[in-house]
Design a protein around this motif. Structure first.
Motif: not given
Ligand code: NYM
Ligand code: MG
Length: 205
Positions: A98, A123, A127, A167, A205
């Motif tokens: 990111y 991924k 996060t 997300n 991703f």
């Protein structure tokens, strides 16, 4: 069961490094296998170049070339990270894909172009995005003198990070007015459900 992959993201000076260190102390106390990876990982050959790019303004590199170095710096260690996860270790990332996309897209590079070299990387399961509600960040003191550590640029990066807020694994955490301990408690409450490990495969991703 594999270990969880957890990323701590945010602008410069939001407390990521302080908080990842607090997490490590806690995980150690609880005897949970863990590994911290901080991106950029400056102690590899690619990481050395990145460090020079960040700290020496005279080091000229096109924005695209710099971007690809940051991505390569993730790819060069990803097998090691995957191995740790498979062995049941919780892996904490201090910045990840990111940051890679947000900082480069803030310079005007195409968003999807920025994501492309990271396509295929695992991924995170969670996060935590540390941010300020007020754009207080812009007036905060304590920016160092590395490339990017400029208030106006940070504001652009902040807008780009917002693209990820839809997300499913994205958990924004407003740190305005909170002490280090309070932020730690908030992160821990998001974190603790992942400590047992996960059965499902990593997404990419
Ligand atoms: N950064 C970090 C990028 O521009 N792209 C990336 O892929 C990553 C991981 O590096 N200002 C930038 C953001 C930061 C700088 O990071 C150094 P740190 O966490 O301040 O050491
Ligand atoms: Mg920094």
């Amino acid at each position: 069961m594999r270990g969880a992959l957890i990323a701590i993201e945010g602008l410069d000076r939001t407390g990521k490094t302080t908080q990842t260190e607090r997490l490590l102390v806690k995980l150690k106390e609880l005897n949970i296998k863990h590994k911290l990876v901080k991106f950029p990982k400056r102690d590899t050959q690619i990481g050395n170049l990145i460090n020079t790019y960040l700290t020496e303004k005279s080091f000229q590199l096109s924005d695209q070339a710099a971007h690809l170095l940051f991505s390569a710096n993730r790819w060069e260690i990803i097998d090691e990270i995957k191995k740790e996860l498979q062995g049941g270790t919780v892996v904490i990332l201090d910045r990840y894909v990111y940051s890679g996309v947000a900082y480069s897209a803030a310079k005007g590079l195409d968003f999807q172009w920025c994501l492309n070299p990271d396509v295929g990387l695992p991924k995170p399961d969670l996060t935590v995005f540390l941010q300020f509600k007020q754009s207080e960040n812009a007036s905060r003191t304590g920016f160092g003198d590395e490339r990017y550590e400029v208030a106006e640029f940070q504001e652009k990066v902040k807008l780009l990070f917002e693209n990820f807020s839809t997300n499913s694994e994205w958990s924004p955490l407003y740190v305005d007015g909170l002490t280090i301990d309070q932020v730690h408690e908030e992160i821990w409450s998001l974190f603790k459900q992942y400590l047992e490990g996960l059965d499902e495969d990593l997404q990419v991703f």
